[in-house]
Design an enzyme around this catalytic site. Sequence first.
Site, short mmCIF file in Angstrom:
data_model
loop_
_atom_site.label_atom_id
_atom_site.label_comp_id
_atom_site.label_asym_id
_atom_site.label_seq_id
_atom_site.Cartn_x
_atom_site.Cartn_y
_atom_site.Cartn_z
N SER A 1 48.32 8.06 21.29
CA SER A 1 47.56 6.83 21.04
C SER A 1 48.36 5.60 21.50
O SER A 1 48.65 5.47 22.69
CB SER A 1 47.17 6.76 19.56
OG SER A 1 46.18 5.80 19.34
N ASP B 1 36.95 12.37 19.27
CA ASP B 1 37.84 11.28 18.86
C ASP B 1 36.99 10.02 18.65
O ASP B 1 36.34 9.54 19.59
CB ASP B 1 38.87 11.05 19.97
CG ASP B 1 39.98 10.09 19.58
OD1 ASP B 1 39.71 9.12 18.86
OD2 ASP B 1 41.12 10.31 20.04
N HIS C 1 41.32 12.62 16.68
CA HIS C 1 42.50 11.81 17.02
C HIS C 1 43.74 12.20 16.19
O HIS C 1 44.77 11.54 16.30
CB HIS C 1 42.15 10.33 16.75
CG HIS C 1 43.03 9.33 17.44
ND1 HIS C 1 43.04 9.16 18.82
CD2 HIS C 1 43.95 8.44 16.96
CE1 HIS C 1 43.89 8.20 19.14
NE2 HIS C 1 44.47 7.76 18.04
#
EC number: 3.1.2.12
Length: 283
Positions: A151, A228, A261
């Site tokens: 991320s 996600d 995620h």
Amino acid sequence: MEKPTEISSAKMFDGHNKRYKHFSPTLGCSMTFHIYFPPSSSPSHKFPVLYWLSGLTCTDENFIAKSGAQRVASSEGVALIAPDTSPRGLNVEGESDSWDFGVGAGFYLNATQEKWKNWQMYDYIVKELPLLLTENFPQLDTSRASIFGHSMGGHGALTIYLKNLDKYKSVSAFAPIVNPINCPWGQKAFTNYLGENKAAWQEYDATCLISKFNNVSATILIDQGDEDKFLKEQLLPHKFEEACRKVNVPLLLRVQPGYDHSYYFIATFVDDHIRHHAQALKL
């Protein structure tokens, strides 16, 4: 430079997770980081290093505790380095007002705005930490290094790699923020850390950088879950994919059906990433 102090140690897959604390002149505060040392058959053996950059809200502990990366790092003989994600304990007004900015959200850049002058995570990762490791851990070969992240940390890994192709053998990322100048997380962070000059923003945007640093020979590996919740608004992998295609940079973007995620996603595919880097580090 102050010698780091060991604050914890735990055996795992015949190697050791060790956590250290040190004062960082770059950031002006105490910082912690983890090293996973694989098992060694010889005191003179030196391990290549693989830096992991974590995402928003994380510390140096998340990856070490949740990823399971140590199993393959142990068998491949690669040391894992997991630093923290921002300065801490500076008590800057507003540093903890939101989860996506300030503490735990350093974005791996060098802030230029006076209020956030201590947020120099780019220099900490690229300059200070490797030097600290070289000076204090003779079992690490920091000249053989690769980098990956998740991320915000995926953003950091990609931008740091592209700007330092001489320092890192390979890069990979899980669900990276690849085009921060065009997503809410990036726009918030860059406005506050870097000011309104959007040319400065492009220096920390992998999609913008790929056209400048297109002499990439090693394949970039990215895994992205299609469930996600941040995919469409924040992560924008298709933008990076398109930019790589235009300049013929080798990219393996794997869209993984049903994954989100989280660290469940990371733990599922982390073995592939460790092997990807181990291969590059042994060339």
